[in-house]
Design a protein around this motif. Structure first.
Motif, PDB file in Angstrom:
ATOM      1  N   GLU A   1     -43.226  55.509  17.672  1.00  0.00           N
ATOM      2  CA  GLU A   1     -43.906  55.292  16.399  1.00  0.00           C
ATOM      3  C   GLU A   1     -43.471  53.942  15.858  1.00  0.00           C
ATOM      4  O   GLU A   1     -42.329  53.524  16.073  1.00  0.00           O
ATOM      5  N   GLY A   2     -44.355  53.250  15.118  1.00  0.00           N
ATOM      6  CA  GLY A   2     -43.989  51.960  14.550  1.00  0.00           C
ATOM      7  C   GLY A   2     -44.131  50.847  15.561  1.00  0.00           C
ATOM      8  O   GLY A   2     -45.006  50.882  16.420  1.00  0.00           O
ATOM      9  N   ARG A   3     -43.224  49.880  15.521  1.00  0.00           N
ATOM     10  CA  ARG A   3     -43.374  48.711  16.395  1.00  0.00           C
ATOM     11  C   ARG A   3     -42.004  48.249  16.877  1.00  0.00           C
ATOM     12  O   ARG A   3     -40.970  48.697  16.376  1.00  0.00           O
ATOM     13  N   PHE A   4     -42.030  47.325  17.882  1.00  0.00           N
ATOM     14  CA  PHE A   4     -40.784  46.700  18.338  1.00  0.00           C
ATOM     15  C   PHE A   4     -40.597  45.388  17.572  1.00  0.00           C
ATOM     16  O   PHE A   4     -41.372  45.066  16.667  1.00  0.00           O
ATOM     17  N   LEU A   5     -39.565  44.612  17.914  1.00  0.00           N
ATOM     18  CA  LEU A   5     -39.313  43.309  17.270  1.00  0.00           C
ATOM     19  C   LEU A   5     -40.453  42.335  17.567  1.00  0.00           C
ATOM     20  O   LEU A   5     -41.053  42.388  18.642  1.00  0.00           O
ATOM     21  N   THR A   6     -40.721  41.463  16.621  1.00  0.00           N
ATOM     22  CA  THR A   6     -41.693  40.402  16.894  1.00  0.00           C
ATOM     23  C   THR A   6     -40.951  39.076  16.914  1.00  0.00           C
ATOM     24  O   THR A   6     -39.775  38.988  16.536  1.00  0.00           O
ATOM     25  N   GLU A   7     -41.668  38.050  17.351  1.00  0.00           N
ATOM     26  CA  GLU A   7     -41.071  36.716  17.420  1.00  0.00           C
ATOM     27  C   GLU A   7     -40.619  36.270  16.025  1.00  0.00           C
ATOM     28  O   GLU A   7     -39.553  35.694  15.860  1.00  0.00           O
ATOM     29  N   SER A   8     -41.442  36.601  15.040  1.00  0.00           N
ATOM     30  CA  SER A   8     -41.099  36.153  13.682  1.00  0.00           C
ATOM     31  C   SER A   8     -39.896  36.898  13.124  1.00  0.00           C
ATOM     32  O   SER A   8     -39.113  36.335  12.360  1.00  0.00           O
ATOM     33  N   ASP A   9     -39.713  38.183  13.517  1.00  0.00           N
ATOM     34  CA  ASP A   9     -38.501  38.915  13.112  1.00  0.00           C
ATOM     35  C   ASP A   9     -37.273  38.120  13.532  1.00  0.00           C
ATOM     36  O   ASP A   9     -36.309  37.962  12.777  1.00  0.00           O
ATOM     37  N   VAL A  10     -37.314  37.624  14.787  1.00  0.00           N
ATOM     38  CA  VAL A  10     -36.167  36.920  15.340  1.00  0.00           C
ATOM     39  C   VAL A  10     -36.005  35.569  14.647  1.00  0.00           C
ATOM     40  O   VAL A  10     -34.908  35.204  14.216  1.00  0.00           O
ATOM     41  N   GLN A  11     -37.112  34.826  14.530  1.00  0.00           N
ATOM     42  CA  GLN A  11     -37.073  33.497  13.907  1.00  0.00           C
ATOM     43  C   GLN A  11     -36.565  33.576  12.474  1.00  0.00           C
ATOM     44  O   GLN A  11     -35.713  32.808  12.056  1.00  0.00           O
TER      45      GLN A  11
ATOM     46  N   PRO B   1     -32.837  42.247  15.411  1.00  0.00           N
ATOM     47  CA  PRO B   1     -33.153  40.890  15.898  1.00  0.00           C
ATOM     48  C   PRO B   1     -31.903  40.177  16.400  1.00  0.00           C
ATOM     49  O   PRO B   1     -30.828  40.304  15.810  1.00  0.00           O
ATOM     50  N   PHE B   2     -32.067  39.421  17.465  1.00  0.00           N
ATOM     51  CA  PHE B   2     -30.962  38.735  18.123  1.00  0.00           C
ATOM     52  C   PHE B   2     -30.200  37.832  17.153  1.00  0.00           C
ATOM     53  O   PHE B   2     -28.965  37.832  17.131  1.00  0.00           O
ATOM     54  N   THR B   3     -30.969  37.100  16.351  1.00  0.00           N
ATOM     55  CA  THR B   3     -30.357  36.128  15.441  1.00  0.00           C
ATOM     56  C   THR B   3     -29.451  36.801  14.417  1.00  0.00           C
ATOM     57  O   THR B   3     -28.396  36.276  14.073  1.00  0.00           O
ATOM     58  N   LEU B   4     -29.852  37.977  13.959  1.00  0.00           N
ATOM     59  CA  LEU B   4     -29.028  38.726  13.018  1.00  0.00           C
ATOM     60  C   LEU B   4     -27.789  39.289  13.710  1.00  0.00           C
ATOM     61  O   LEU B   4     -26.694  39.294  13.146  1.00  0.00           O
ATOM     62  N   ALA B   5     -27.986  39.749  14.926  1.00  0.00           N
ATOM     63  CA  ALA B   5     -26.878  40.341  15.679  1.00  0.00           C
ATOM     64  C   ALA B   5     -25.777  39.312  15.904  1.00  0.00           C
ATOM     65  O   ALA B   5     -24.592  39.606  15.770  1.00  0.00           O
TER      66      ALA B   5
ATOM     67  N   THR C   1     -38.536  36.820  29.077  1.00  0.00           N
ATOM     68  CA  THR C   1     -37.071  36.812  29.111  1.00  0.00           C
ATOM     69  C   THR C   1     -36.568  37.345  27.784  1.00  0.00           C
ATOM     70  O   THR C   1     -37.269  37.257  26.772  1.00  0.00           O
ATOM     71  N   ALA C   2     -35.364  37.911  27.808  1.00  0.00           N
ATOM     72  CA  ALA C   2     -34.769  38.382  26.558  1.00  0.00           C
ATOM     73  C   ALA C   2     -33.260  38.429  26.699  1.00  0.00           C
ATOM     74  O   ALA C   2     -32.742  39.048  27.639  1.00  0.00           O
TER      75      ALA C   2
ATOM     76  N   VAL D   1     -25.188  48.987  18.935  1.00  0.00           N
ATOM     77  CA  VAL D   1     -26.166  48.126  18.268  1.00  0.00           C
ATOM     78  C   VAL D   1     -26.470  46.966  19.209  1.00  0.00           C
ATOM     79  O   VAL D   1     -25.553  46.298  19.702  1.00  0.00           O
ATOM     80  N   GLU D   2     -27.746  46.767  19.490  1.00  0.00           N
ATOM     81  CA  GLU D   2     -28.144  45.740  20.449  1.00  0.00           C
ATOM     82  C   GLU D   2     -28.960  44.662  19.746  1.00  0.00           C
ATOM     83  O   GLU D   2     -29.878  44.972  18.982  1.00  0.00           O
ATOM     84  N   GLY D   3     -28.605  43.408  20.025  1.00  0.00           N
ATOM     85  CA  GLY D   3     -29.388  42.313  19.482  1.00  0.00           C
ATOM     86  C   GLY D   3     -30.189  41.677  20.592  1.00  0.00           C
ATOM     87  O   GLY D   3     -29.642  41.321  21.639  1.00  0.00           O
ATOM     88  N   THR D   4     -31.518  41.541  20.355  1.00  0.00           N
ATOM     89  CA  THR D   4     -32.347  40.946  21.398  1.00  0.00           C
ATOM     90  C   THR D   4     -33.597  40.337  20.760  1.00  0.00           C
ATOM     91  O   THR D   4     -33.692  40.249  19.537  1.00  0.00           O
ATOM     92  N   THR D   5     -34.515  39.919  21.598  1.00  0.00           N
ATOM     93  CA  THR D   5     -35.741  39.306  21.084  1.00  0.00           C
ATOM     94  C   THR D   5     -36.942  40.151  21.472  1.00  0.00           C
ATOM     95  O   THR D   5     -36.804  41.156  22.164  1.00  0.00           O
TER      96      THR D   5
END
Lengths: 232, 397
Positions: B128-138, B196-200, B90-91, B111-115
């Motif tokens: 290239e690179g990576r998507f958000l991780t759980e710790s990014d959001v936390q 990250p969702f929390t920042l958004a 879920t996100a 600008v989209e905030g999600t997990t």
């Protein structure tokens, strides 16, 4: 051979009933040239329509070459008109949009015969009336006499046994009329039966046998005619 | 043999009255033109639509809050749904339009905030690179993943991992770039930034979650997953009118129904003009029969059967309407290849596009329509012609 037995045809006109044909008996042998003479309204067109299988009689029997025509369906009548009878009308009745060649070819198309055979028969018929060099012309581009010759060629193309000519010279000058009559004589000599319908005493003289029609009744001309017929 | 002759006669009759024939055909021309163009454009739009839908995961489930807000969702509640029943990931999603800066360059974008997990649910590929991780959001880490349009606009290149961008006064480090997707339905799919969702929530000053995405464990479990989410939402809001849970599959089905309804409707509207064209043909054929009564009489006298006359007039009607149909198709090809590509972009708005498809089925259908209309509307006049009595017709002046 044509055999009419007690043929009657009535029309309702206004309140009156008109006896266009009144118990007519008539026989025309093969290779015979018969003229039917009568004034307008005498029933001669009705007689021609019935003999030509364009119309049904109300009463009586009609045998054409031994076949009882009065019993036939409209489909079979069309077949008989197509194969056994050649019409020559006073107004020529050519199709204006078609060339002389196409007009002569038309009855052959309805017979469903092949193109090469059609071409041969059509050209032969046009040659017999002396118009082979004019076959690409449309009726409008031809004189009255030439148009009637195309009509004769159309009547001939299917090699019918009977030529029915309804006032064939009625719309023509005397010279063209003479030519047409010569052509009918020729056809007669070549073995066709010819039934000529006319109001013109002089024209009727060309035939071997003459019949008069008056008020729907047919008389031999040699017999004593009623006064009115002779004066008509 | 006779048929070939009948066709020749039909062409002759049509050619002998060109103006009238053209005006008669015009009804069919317009009918076929509007049929092919209208149905073609609907089919063209459908194709664009299904093309853009096809890269979406059929497992995806979208949940939206509707109407008055009676309850609020939290990120934790949505996270708790993961693994429940047949629900896999879920996100939540909140989004807004903001200006991003890098050096002197600025670019206004979504600008989209999600997990984490959002990329998997939506089928977003990372080039290239990576998507958000759980710790990014936390940990509210200031990282961003950008679309190629954002990279092009801000940096003029796509090698942007490690670069810094500034959104609403906060610096974000770019950790990933999405693969290019192109546009769908005239909307670019590459013009967005994910943070990250929390920042958004902080940046947008918005704590309300109005929608979230989920996916089912397998394609066969979509219905069960929808049920689980619906039960959760009902418990949460207490009113089934206050939310909407829809699987991608259901969305596709709804769209397909809409599209076929549209096709049917446009086809129906266009057939009305075909019908009117057919009536025009019948009208002219009736006039033509009475004009040519004498001709019919002559033809019958020299031996034409009823069928011959009937065939002649029906074929004339069919040739008329078929010629109209062919001209109509030719004109619709002109619309497809000449008119539509040359419509000025300013008329269609930004990103607007108009696609028209001339499919084989539409082609054969419109030609069949023309023939059928010729037969239907030619039969009555032909029957009338064939029934004429030869003596009456001969007497006609």
């Amino acid at each position: 051979m044509i055999e009419l037995k007690q043929i009657s045809k009535r029309y309702q006109m206004g309140g009156d009933i008109i006896h266009a044909l009144d118990h007519v008996d008539l026989t025309v042998q093969d290779r015979e040239f018969v003229a039917i003479i009568g004034p307008s309204g005498s029933g001669k067109s009705t007689l021609m329509n019935i003999v030509g299988c364009l119309d049904y009689a109300d009463e009586g029997e009609y045998f054409l070459d031994g076949e009882d025509v009065s019993e036939l369906s409209s489909r079979e009548l069309a077949r008989i008109r197509n194969k056994k009878i050649g019409f020559v009308f006073q107004q020529f009745n050519l199709l204006g949009k078609l060339t002389a060649y196409e007009n002569v070819e038309l009855p052959l198309i309805y017979q469903g015969i092949s193109m090469s055979e059609r071409r041969e028969l059509t050209e032969q018929a046009l040659e017999r009336v002396g118009l082979k060099d004019r076959m690409k012309h449309k009726p409008k581009e031809l004189s009255g006499g030439q148009q009637q010759r195309v009509a004769i060629a159309r009547a001939l193309s299917t090699r019918p046994t009977l030529i029915l000519a309804d006032e064939p010279t009625g719309n023509l000058d005397s010279k063209s009329g003479y030519d047409i009559m010569q052509m009918l004589h020729e056809l007669h000599q070549q073995g066709n039966s010819i039934m000529l319908i006319t109001h013109d005493e002089k024209v009727s003289m060309e035939a071997q046998r003459r019949l008069a029609i008056y008020d729907g009744k047919v008389f031999p001309v040699e017999a004593d005619l009623p006064e009115e017929v002779l004066n008509a | 043999m006779k048929i070939i002759q009948a066709f020749k006669m039909a062409f002759k009759a049509i050619a002998s009255n060109k103006m009238r024939s053209f005006l008669t055909m015009l009804g069919i021309i317009i009918g076929v033109l509007s049929f092919t163009v209208m149905v073609g454009i609907v089919q063209g739009s459908t194709q664009t639509l299904t093309d853009s839908m096809s890269n979406l995961d059929p497992n995806m489930i979208t949940t939206r809050m509707m109407g008055r807000r009676t309850a609020t969702l939290t990120m934790e509640e949505i996270e708790d749904l993961r693994g429940k029943g047949s629900v896999n990931l879920t996100a939540p999603l909140i989004s807004t339009t903001l200006t991003a800066k890098a050096g002197v360059n600025t670019h206004s974008t979504t600008v989209e905030g999600t997990t984490d997990g959002y990329d998997q649910i939506r089928g977003l590929e990372i080039a290239e690179g990576r998507f958000l991780t759980e710790s990014d959001v936390q940990n509210r880490t200031s990282v961003a993943i950008v679309g190629v349009t954002v990279a092009d606009e801000l940096f003029g290149q796509r090698d942007v991992i490690g670069e810094t961008i500034n959104i609403d006064g906060r610096k974000y480090q770019i950790v990933g770039i999405f693969a290019e997707k192109g546009s769908s339905m005239g909307v670019s799919q590459d013009d967005h930034i994910v943070i990250p969702f929390t920042l958004a929530q902080r940046t947008f000053r918005n704590t309300n979650i109005s929608q979230f995405y989920a996916n089912a464990t397998t394609e066969n479990d979509v219905a069960a997953a929808v049920e689980t989410i619906e039960a959760f939402m009902l418990e949460k809001t207490g009113n089934e009118d206050h939310f909407n849970v829809q699987s991608q599959e259901a969305t596709l089905e709804t769209m397909n129904t809409m599209v076929s309804t549209m096709t049917l409707l446009t086809g129906f509207i266009a057939s009305i003009s075909l019908l009117v064209g057919g009536i025009g043909i019948m009208n002219i054929m009736l006039v033509s029969v009475s004009e040519r009564t004498r001709e019919i009489g002559i033809r019958k006298a020299i031996g034409a059967q009823r069928l011959d006359i009937m065939l002649q007039f029906i074929i004339e009607a069919v040739v008329l309407s078929l010629m109209g149909g062919l001209i109509g198709l030719g004109l619709s090809a002109v619309v497809r290849y000449v008119v539509i590509p040359n419509i000025p972009a300013s008329l269609m708005g930004e990103n607007g596009s108009l696609t028209m498809v001339i499919s084989g089925s539409v082609l054969t259908m419109s030609l069949m329509f023309s023939v059928v209309i010729g037969v239907i509307f030619g039969t009555y006049p032909a029957l009338k012609a064939s029934k004429l009595l030869p003596i009456e017709a001969l007497r006609y002046e």
